[in-house]
Write an enzyme that holds these catalytic residues in place. Structure first.
Site, PDB file in Angstrom:
ATOM      1  N   GLY A 531      42.684  57.077  17.870  1.00  0.00           N
ATOM      2  CA  GLY A 531      43.692  57.606  16.971  1.00  0.00           C
ATOM      3  C   GLY A 531      44.085  56.576  15.938  1.00  0.00           C
ATOM      4  O   GLY A 531      43.596  55.442  15.936  1.00  0.00           O
ATOM      5  N   ASP A 649      61.681  55.074  18.477  1.00  0.00           N
ATOM      6  CA  ASP A 649      60.589  55.904  17.943  1.00  0.00           C
ATOM      7  C   ASP A 649      59.988  56.766  19.052  1.00  0.00           C
ATOM      8  O   ASP A 649      58.775  56.863  19.189  1.00  0.00           O
ATOM      9  CB  ASP A 649      59.514  55.023  17.296  1.00  0.00           C
ATOM     10  CG  ASP A 649      58.603  55.831  16.371  1.00  0.00           C
ATOM     11  OD1 ASP A 649      59.038  56.904  15.903  1.00  0.00           O
ATOM     12  OD2 ASP A 649      57.464  55.393  16.126  1.00  0.00           O
TER      13      ASP A 649
END
Length: 842
Positions: A531, A649
């Site tokens: 990713g 986050d």
């Protein structure tokens, strides 16, 4: 006819009201006993704490062949009878005639049908009986209080523990009274009477957790170093990074406490003398065992006798340490190791002391190093530094060994060394004193091995020297000091948050060579790319020994990535929890900056949630377990670790899944370490992901635990629905997920939010509860949101009444398009014209 029906209804209502007045506990579940409101076993009366977690009253153990009645405290909502405290453990009542009441002397008392005293708190309370009351607290603590002195606590069950160690309870020694609070086992699983085993903190120079059988040690944890007991294997020691702590004062009081606010943990000493740490699984409806000790035969205290070391998994497990031989060869070879070992050769300092035997000659003693050891019992403290510690031991003839741990300091042993164990991945180095002849033996062996090797090296060196003469002298290349400089900067990040004694030595983090990682990822080939994160790509790799890894490579184009990478190393190197991703090491060479993690074969949560082909793999039970696991990892960050960490986050793409679909929180690049007395902070540079950021953080830069709770609520709603928060719902006028969930809630159709791929009528109530909890987490005002421990409690408690949620936060963004994840955007925008706050979308 109508009149008679009306009269009948009124009569029924009056009868119900009278019943409630006569037995208020049965109707309302009162949490206290007063002089005028005793508890009668014959009427099945009990106390229920306000939260509904614990119940107090009479019980008979499950599977008991008798009808004996005991008074105790147990978990109310858990279907498996789990008793955590017993009052009359050695004096049960034979029938249901028992009564719990405030006695005439103001004490809490248990009496039988003949009004004979069976048990009492036995406190000297010179007050009238109506001046005291007893209350069952939400923590499971039963308190006798004085209503004349602002509820002064006269007695509490937490000061009289039985077999269970509860959050907010303390065990340990009291330097003022000489008392020692310990756990005591039941006689058997269906007999609560006092058993043979006890467990508690031993008041040694360095505190240790011990289990005794009839006052004889059967297991010990090794000394406490400020974070863990160093005599435990790696996995067991994680327990003590998960909320446990030891405290001591200047008056000799040593106490062990459990900082976890979740009461769905059970830490108990069972009748076989084994300590279990368990947590309740709502989906599996059973207690899951986290750790237990003793675990192997090697954990048994003194298994291999004096100067013997135990090696779990080997046959035979017992070995004499270097420089020692079995004291009785016949017994030793027959599997009886209790007599242990003795020295091969006497120590030189002992010969010097024995002047009458002509001693005094010979070379000085030395030390043999034993790696990864559980150190022996009965260490003594020395204030010597790591460098001076060996000399202190060598200068003292009675000193038989030494060790040094950064959290403890210099430890010295005299006399016999008992209860040593060799570990594979944990433990510390132990240096045992031996005669010089033993050192010489090992030295001679080393010479025999090294001689031919040195000869070959000399020949090779001559060849290299001759070859070098063919080339002109060139300036030596500058030493790559990238790693050294990086670590200095990293350690600077921690200096403001921790004292020097508690700082993690970042240089101990494994360093990988660039070439090793390049080879393991096939030169960072596209087919190995997992990713693209906000600060660079992530690759799958395989180390030479076969271990699969994930490598995060900092993109050189990322202007802010270096700071976040450094922050991630600082934060995650200090964390150990089963729901946090594990950092294996890093690579710092030249301009290369990489982090190496354990590989998660199922990748990230969003890859399953938002993929129509994979959504069905996550059935409802799996999704519920994922939500619970995320909460436990987040609770560790906020409360249980020695640091207080805000993630900042939290999102679906930062939740990784292992092979069993267990969640692990990852990506700590934006995390902030808080001091112990800090609850919130603010920043001029707001970083995070649109759709997951709380309004107070996005608009004003304020962040706290409640900021992470907001993100958690968004993830809950995404897990339930299988939809991104950033996506709109055309059937509902383009509402985002929070607005859509809020509308369904107000319409009484919360369960309709569930992903059709997993919706099942039998889970409807649980789904509604999870939507409810998610909406509580995303409320606009931070103070209205629950903390993570409360979220866990709401998740894991059945039939719990929850507060109604207030309207979620809806953030209107201007000047920027929706950024769905950190994979797609790293632009800066301004929100609501707040010019001082730079918002970095990820």
């Amino acid at each position: 006819m109508v009149v008679s029906v009306t009269i009948r209804r009124r009569f029924v209502l009056l009868l119900l009201a009278c019943t409630c007045l006569l037995s208020r506990r049965l109707c309302f579940g009162e949490d206290r006993i007063t002089f005028s409101s005793p508890i009668k076993d014959s009427e099945s009366e009990t106390l229920l704490c306000k939260s509904g977690i614990f119940r107090f009253g009479f019980f008979t153990p499950v599977n008991s062949t008798t009808r004996l009645r005991y008074v105790g405290i147990w978990y109310e909502k858990i279907p498996i009878q789990t008793v955590v405290w017993v009052a009359n453990k050695d004096s049960p009542i034979n029938d249901t005639s028992g009564v719990i009441s405030i006695y005439q002397d103001g004490n809490l008392a248990v009496t039988d049908g003949r009004n004979r005293l069976v048990w009492s708190t036995n406190v000297s309370v010179p007050v009238a009986p109506n001046a005291t009351w007893v209350q069952l607290m939400d923590s499971g603590n039963l308190m006798l209080q004085d209503n004349r002195n602002n509820g002064e606590i006269l007695w509490e069950s937490f000061k009289h523990p039985y077999d269970s160690f509860m959050p907010r309870m303390t065990l340990g020694t009291d330097g003022r009274t000489g008392g020692n609070l310990k756990l005591t086992s039941w006689t058997s699983h269906d007999d609560p009477s006092t058993g043979n085993y006890t467990a508690g903190i031993a008041p040694f120079t360095f505190p240790e957790l011990l289990i005794w059988k009839n006052n004889v040690p059967t297991w010990r944890s090794g000394p406490w170093n400020g974070q863990v007991f160093i005599g435990l294997p790696n996995m067991d020691s994680l327990l003590f990074l998960d909320g446990f702590n030891l405290n001591s004062d200047n008056q000799g009081t040593i106490s062990m406490s459990y900082a976890n606010d979740s009461f769905m943990y059970h830490f108990n000493l069972d009748p076989e003398g084994i300590i279990y740490q368990k947590d309740w699984s709502t989906s599996m409806r059973t207690w899951r065992i986290g750790v237990k000790f003793p675990y192997t035969d090697c954990d048994a205290y003194g298994r291999c006798g004096r100067f013997g070391s135990c090696h779990a998994g080997e046959n035979p497990p017992c070995k004499c340490v270097k420089g020692f031989v079995p004291k009785n060869n016949t017994e030793w070879n027959g599997g009886n190791w209790s007599n242990g070992c003795m020295r091969k050769a006497p120590l030189q300092c002992e010969r010097q002391r024995n002047v009458s035997n002509g001693g005094g000659g010979g070379k000085a003693d030395g030390f043999l190093k034993l790696q990864k050891m559980k150190v022996p019992i009965s260490a003594e403290r020395s204030e010597a530094s790591e460098q001076v510690c060996p000399k202190v031991c060598l200068d003292n003839c009675s000193c038989t060994a030494y060790a040094y741990d950064r959290g403890i300091g210099c430890m010295l042993w005299s006399g016999d060394l008992v209860d040593m164990q060799s570990f594979l991945g944990s433990g510390i180095d132990l240096f045992i004193r031996v005669a010089h002849s033993e050192l010489k033996t090992h030295s001679n062996l080393a010479v025999m091995i090294a001689a031919p090797v040195i000869g070959v090296m000399l020949i090779a060196a001559v060849c290299v020297l001759l070859a070098c003469r063919k080339y002109k002298k060139r300036p030596a290349p500058a030493k790559d000091r990238s790693a050294e400089l990086m670590f200095k900067r990293m350690e600077a990040l921690t200096s403001d948050n921790e004292s020097a004694s508690n700082q993690i030595k970042l240089k101990e983090l494994p360093l990988f060579e660039f070439q090793v990682l390049a080879t393991s990822t096939d030169s960072f080939s596209l087919r190995n790319k997992l990713g693209q994160g906000g600060f660079g790509p992530v690759y799958k790799g395989k180390l030479p020994e076969g271990q699969e890894i994930a490598v995060k490579r900092l993109s050189r184009k990322s202007g802010q990535g270096l700071e976040e990478l450094m922050n991630e190393v600082v934060v995650i190197s200090k964390l150990q929890h089963r729901n946090l991703v594990k950092l294996l090491g890093c690579c710092i060479e030249g301009e290369e900056r990489m982090l190496v993690y354990e590989y998660m074969p199922k990748k990230s949560l969003d890859a399953y949630l938002f993929d129509p082909m994979k959504q069905k793999i996550l059935d409802w039970k799996t999704r519920f377990n994922i939500m619970e696991g995320i909460c436990r990892g987040l609770l560790y960050l906020h409360r249980d670790s020695r640091l207080k960490i805000i993630h900042r986050d939290l999102k679906a793409s930062n939740i990784l899944l292992d092979e069993n679909l267990n969640p692990k929180i990852s990506d700590f690049g934006l995390a902030r370490i808080f001091r112990a007395n800090e609850d919130e902070a603010n920043t001029r540079r707001v970083v995070g992901t649109y759709g997951y950021m709380s309004p107070e953080y996005a608009m004003e830069g304020f962040f706290s635990e409640k900021s992470d709770v907001f993100s958690l609520g968004v993830i809950f709603l995404e897990i339930i629905s299988g939809r991104r928060n950033s996506s709109s719902h055309k059937e509902e006028n383009n509402l985002n997920l929070l607005a859509y969930a809020w509308k369904l809630w107000n319409d009484g159709e919360a369960a309709s939010l569930a992903d059709p791929a997993v919706f099942d009528k039998c889970f409807e109530k649980e789904i509604e509860k999870c939507v409810h909890i998610g909406l509580l987490c995303v409320q606009e005002v931070a103070n209205d949101r629950p903390n993570v421990s409360n979220v866990i409690w709401m998740l894991t408690t059945e039939n719990m009444s929850l507060a109604d949620p207030k309207q979620p936060a809806f953030i209107v963004r201007r000047g920027a398009s929706e950024a769905e994840s950190s994979d797609q955007s790293s632009q800066k925008v301004s929100i609501n014209d707040v010019s001082l706050t730079a918002v970095t979308g990820r």
